[in-house]
Design a protein around this motif. Structure first.
Motif, mmCIF file in Angstrom:
data_model
loop_
_atom_site.group_PDB
_atom_site.id
_atom_site.type_symbol
_atom_site.label_atom_id
_atom_site.label_comp_id
_atom_site.label_asym_id
_atom_site.label_seq_id
_atom_site.Cartn_x
_atom_site.Cartn_y
_atom_site.Cartn_z
ATOM 1 N N VAL A 150 -4.914 -47.402 21.387
ATOM 2 C CA VAL A 150 -5.309 -47.325 19.979
ATOM 3 C C VAL A 150 -6.211 -46.111 19.748
ATOM 4 O O VAL A 150 -6.028 -45.361 18.785
ATOM 5 C CB VAL A 150 -6.007 -48.638 19.546
ATOM 6 C CG1 VAL A 150 -6.782 -48.461 18.260
ATOM 7 C CG2 VAL A 150 -4.986 -49.751 19.414
ATOM 8 N N VAL A 151 -7.174 -45.908 20.631
ATOM 9 C CA VAL A 151 -8.073 -44.759 20.493
ATOM 10 C C VAL A 151 -7.285 -43.458 20.586
ATOM 11 O O VAL A 151 -7.439 -42.564 19.747
ATOM 12 C CB VAL A 151 -9.194 -44.802 21.556
ATOM 13 C CG1 VAL A 151 -9.978 -43.499 21.584
ATOM 14 C CG2 VAL A 151 -10.119 -45.991 21.308
ATOM 15 N N LEU A 152 -6.404 -43.347 21.574
ATOM 16 C CA LEU A 152 -5.645 -42.107 21.759
ATOM 17 C C LEU A 152 -4.699 -41.830 20.599
ATOM 18 O O LEU A 152 -4.609 -40.692 20.122
ATOM 19 C CB LEU A 152 -4.860 -42.162 23.074
ATOM 20 C CG LEU A 152 -5.696 -42.156 24.347
ATOM 21 C CD1 LEU A 152 -4.792 -42.313 25.570
ATOM 22 C CD2 LEU A 152 -6.531 -40.906 24.454
ATOM 23 N N GLN A 153 -3.978 -42.841 20.132
ATOM 24 C CA GLN A 153 -3.005 -42.580 19.067
ATOM 25 C C GLN A 153 -3.698 -42.158 17.771
ATOM 26 O O GLN A 153 -3.207 -41.282 17.064
ATOM 27 C CB GLN A 153 -2.075 -43.755 18.844
ATOM 28 C CG GLN A 153 -2.637 -44.898 18.055
ATOM 29 C CD GLN A 153 -1.673 -46.074 17.971
ATOM 30 O OE1 GLN A 153 -0.708 -46.162 18.720
ATOM 31 N NE2 GLN A 153 -1.947 -46.977 17.062
ATOM 32 N N CYS A 154 -4.838 -42.737 17.459
ATOM 33 C CA CYS A 154 -5.558 -42.340 16.239
ATOM 34 C C CYS A 154 -6.200 -40.965 16.406
ATOM 35 O O CYS A 154 -6.220 -40.173 15.467
ATOM 36 C CB CYS A 154 -6.607 -43.379 15.876
ATOM 37 S SG CYS A 154 -5.863 -44.927 15.313
ATOM 38 N N ILE A 160 -14.291 -42.442 25.721
ATOM 39 C CA ILE A 160 -12.928 -42.067 26.093
ATOM 40 C C ILE A 160 -12.670 -40.600 25.760
ATOM 41 O O ILE A 160 -12.148 -39.848 26.577
ATOM 42 C CB ILE A 160 -11.903 -42.991 25.405
ATOM 43 C CG1 ILE A 160 -12.050 -44.417 25.929
ATOM 44 C CG2 ILE A 160 -10.476 -42.486 25.619
ATOM 45 C CD1 ILE A 160 -11.238 -45.455 25.166
ATOM 46 N N ILE A 161 -13.054 -40.177 24.540
ATOM 47 C CA ILE A 161 -12.852 -38.787 24.121
ATOM 48 C C ILE A 161 -14.119 -38.299 23.420
ATOM 49 O O ILE A 161 -14.312 -38.538 22.230
ATOM 50 C CB ILE A 161 -11.647 -38.627 23.168
ATOM 51 C CG1 ILE A 161 -10.388 -39.195 23.789
ATOM 52 C CG2 ILE A 161 -11.454 -37.154 22.804
ATOM 53 C CD1 ILE A 161 -9.182 -39.162 22.877
ATOM 54 N N LEU A 190 -5.085 -50.931 12.858
ATOM 55 C CA LEU A 190 -4.973 -51.772 14.060
ATOM 56 C C LEU A 190 -3.777 -52.710 14.006
ATOM 57 O O LEU A 190 -3.060 -52.851 14.980
ATOM 58 C CB LEU A 190 -6.250 -52.588 14.260
ATOM 59 C CG LEU A 190 -7.340 -51.931 15.069
ATOM 60 C CD1 LEU A 190 -8.532 -52.860 15.179
ATOM 61 C CD2 LEU A 190 -6.873 -51.502 16.420
ATOM 62 N N GLY A 191 -3.583 -53.364 12.895
ATOM 63 C CA GLY A 191 -2.420 -54.238 12.714
ATOM 64 C C GLY A 191 -2.238 -55.233 13.832
ATOM 65 O O GLY A 191 -3.120 -56.021 14.155
ATOM 66 N N ARG A 192 -1.075 -55.188 14.472
ATOM 67 C CA ARG A 192 -0.732 -56.173 15.507
ATOM 68 C C ARG A 192 -1.580 -56.046 16.765
ATOM 69 O O ARG A 192 -1.583 -56.936 17.611
ATOM 70 C CB ARG A 192 0.742 -56.049 15.867
ATOM 71 C CG ARG A 192 1.053 -54.746 16.543
ATOM 72 C CD ARG A 192 2.499 -54.590 16.834
ATOM 73 N NE ARG A 192 2.651 -53.297 17.490
ATOM 74 C CZ ARG A 192 3.654 -52.964 18.223
ATOM 75 N NH1 ARG A 192 4.626 -53.805 18.394
ATOM 76 N NH2 ARG A 192 3.717 -51.788 18.782
ATOM 77 N N GLN A 230 -12.411 -43.104 13.199
ATOM 78 C CA GLN A 230 -12.750 -44.524 13.226
ATOM 79 C C GLN A 230 -12.159 -45.253 12.029
ATOM 80 O O GLN A 230 -11.660 -46.372 12.159
ATOM 81 C CB GLN A 230 -14.271 -44.705 13.262
ATOM 82 C CG GLN A 230 -14.897 -44.385 14.594
ATOM 83 C CD GLN A 230 -14.468 -45.358 15.666
ATOM 84 O OE1 GLN A 230 -14.640 -46.559 15.546
ATOM 85 N NE2 GLN A 230 -13.904 -44.839 16.735
ATOM 86 N N ALA A 231 -12.196 -44.627 10.867
ATOM 87 C CA ALA A 231 -11.608 -45.248 9.669
ATOM 88 C C ALA A 231 -10.115 -45.451 9.862
ATOM 89 O O ALA A 231 -9.564 -46.488 9.482
ATOM 90 C CB ALA A 231 -11.883 -44.385 8.445
ATOM 91 N N ASP A 232 -9.451 -44.473 10.484
ATOM 92 C CA ASP A 232 -8.016 -44.600 10.774
ATOM 93 C C ASP A 232 -7.777 -45.756 11.734
ATOM 94 O O ASP A 232 -6.868 -46.563 11.551
ATOM 95 C CB ASP A 232 -7.487 -43.286 11.348
ATOM 96 C CG ASP A 232 -5.991 -43.297 11.590
ATOM 97 O OD1 ASP A 232 -5.265 -44.048 10.897
ATOM 98 O OD2 ASP A 232 -5.531 -42.540 12.471
#
Length: 149
Positions: A98-102, A22-23, A47-49, A40-42
């Motif tokens: 999820v990937v983009l926000q982190c 993706i990036i 991830l949560g919900r 990745q750790a972030d």
């Protein structure tokens, strides 16, 4: 629940592989890819919900590939990703989000975009600690008493 406990090792490898697709890293802009260890750790910590949908997306990718996505050669991986993008639905959208926000909250990425590593304040000015002068107009208003019910 952290994704470290919710995702299998194969799913974590697939998440890292898909994030890099993706990036990817860029030497030109001096930014890491989304597969960077800190990013990745972030992801796995926050991830949560979204954990269930991310697991669903990673399982769907593995089913399409017939094995973990990380173990595929790049050409096959791209073909599986195109097929997944067409049929992944909400799970695919959640995985990408999820990937983009982190990625875009990583300090290195923010610096590369020319953003300061601090919360934004009105007009771009930082507020002095303990400076309550912004409340002066509110304090100048007459008191409003209301009956408690």
């Amino acid at each position: 629940m952290s994704a470290d406990n919710a995702l299998t090792p194969a799913q974590r490898d697939d998440l890292r592989t898909i994030a890099a697709m993706i990036i990817p890293a860029s030497d030109h802009y001096n930014v890491p890819g989304a597969d960077d260890a800190a990013i990745q750790a972030d992801m796995t910590a926050t991830l949560g919900r979204d954990t269930a949908l991310v697991r669903q997306a990673l399982d769907h990718l593995a089913r399409l590939a017939g094995r973990p996505t990380a173990s595929l050669d790049p050409a096959r991986r791209d073909a599986v990703a195109r097929e997944f993008r067409a049929a992944g639905g909400n799970a695919a959208a959640t995985l990408v989000r999820v990937v983009l926000q982190c990625y875009y909250r990583d300090d290195r990425v923010l610096r590369s975009l020319g953003l300061e590593l601090r919360p934004p304040f009105p007009l771009g000015y930082a507020l002095e600690q303990g400076d309550w002068s912004l409340l002066d107009p509110v304090k100048a208003r007459p008191s409003t008493l209301r009956r408690a019910r």
